[in-house]
Design a protein around this motif. Sequence first.
Motif, PDB file in Angstrom:
ATOM      1  N   PHE A  25       0.823  -1.208   0.000  1.00 51.16           N
ATOM      2  CA  PHE A  25       0.000   0.000   0.000  1.00 51.16           C
ATOM      3  C   PHE A  25       0.858   1.258   0.000  1.00 51.16           C
ATOM      4  O   PHE A  25       0.630   2.184  -0.786  1.00 51.16           O
ATOM      5  CB  PHE A  25      -0.926  -0.003   1.217  1.00 51.16           C
ATOM      6  N   VAL A  26       1.850   1.303   0.881  1.00 51.18           N
ATOM      7  CA  VAL A  26       2.699   2.489   0.986  1.00 51.18           C
ATOM      8  C   VAL A  26       3.450   2.731  -0.313  1.00 51.18           C
ATOM      9  O   VAL A  26       3.638   3.875  -0.736  1.00 51.18           O
ATOM     10  CB  VAL A  26       3.689   2.339   2.171  1.00 51.18           C
ATOM     11  N   THR A  27       3.856   1.665  -0.988  1.00 49.33           N
ATOM     12  CA  THR A  27       4.580   1.809  -2.252  1.00 49.33           C
ATOM     13  C   THR A  27       3.715   2.486  -3.305  1.00 49.33           C
ATOM     14  O   THR A  27       4.152   3.431  -3.981  1.00 49.33           O
ATOM     15  CB  THR A  27       5.036   0.431  -2.761  1.00 49.33           C
ATOM     16  N   ILE A  28       2.476   2.028  -3.451  1.00 49.41           N
ATOM     17  CA  ILE A  28       1.572   2.620  -4.447  1.00 49.41           C
ATOM     18  C   ILE A  28       1.209   4.046  -4.057  1.00 49.41           C
ATOM     19  O   ILE A  28       1.236   4.966  -4.890  1.00 49.41           O
ATOM     20  CB  ILE A  28       0.303   1.757  -4.598  1.00 49.41           C
ATOM     21  N   PHE A  29       0.871   4.238  -2.789  1.00 48.42           N
ATOM     22  CA  PHE A  29       0.482   5.568  -2.321  1.00 48.42           C
ATOM     23  C   PHE A  29       1.630   6.570  -2.452  1.00 48.42           C
ATOM     24  O   PHE A  29       1.442   7.691  -2.933  1.00 48.42           O
ATOM     25  CB  PHE A  29       0.031   5.475  -0.858  1.00 48.42           C
TER      26      PHE A  29
END
Length: 273
Positions: A25-29
């Motif tokens: 999630f953090v990577t995409i966000f």
Amino acid sequence: MEKTGDNGLQNRQQQSEYRYLWVAFVTIFAKEVRRFMRIWPQTLLPPAISMVLYFVIFGAVIGSRIGTMSGFSYMTYVLPGLVMMSVITNSFSNVASSFFSNKFQRCIEEVLISPVPNWIILAGYVLGGVARGVITGAIVMGLGLFFVELDVHDFLATLLAVVMTATLFALGGFINGIFARKFDDVSIIPTFVLTPMTYLGGVFYSIEILPEFWQKVSMLNPILYQVNTFRYGLLGEAGGIDTGFAFTVMLLAILSLGAYSLHLLKTGRGLRS
């Protein structure tokens, strides 16, 4: 002892899975945030300049002739509408353009075939759009405070209105990005749907000054409810809108668009050639 060992192994596996989901999630966000922050002269500066022109033209020049609107100076009255207009357009366009660009470059296929759940992919893109919408809204609000003095009437209602509106239109942008076939398709909805609905959604006027027939027609515009719920949070003026009903409708719309977006990701409609 064996049960204790098994439980410990299961806990470690569960923690590892949560960590994996969090990293995904953090990577995409973070990618989405870096994308619009890296080109801030194109993503954050134009809305600020446009809103300053609105303040000067509609607030200082025209507003001085109009006088008051619903008991507030005209410039104070239009400020919430201008903030929401910025939130709506930026949250929508960020997700639509970003997702379609990844689809056009076929980068999205690598994400879809990975073991990342669809809801993580959706959350990353949508919250990236929410971040841009909230940041541009905050910039416009900060600039507006140079022109008017404002005491927030209901901070919670204000925050909920901004976040829910940004989330709703970020989901709309995600769906637009899925169905878009060419870059021109990304701008069709903002140009021919969102812009007219926003201008007719009570940004620059109160529907209470309209004839009864046009008041009823205006009530069919969903953006009217979002603008007036935010205006209620800032000024305490809802323009005849039931804010509880408006928040309920926004929540149902978010859940519906979110479910539909997950369905599109699951079936691959508009994604697989």
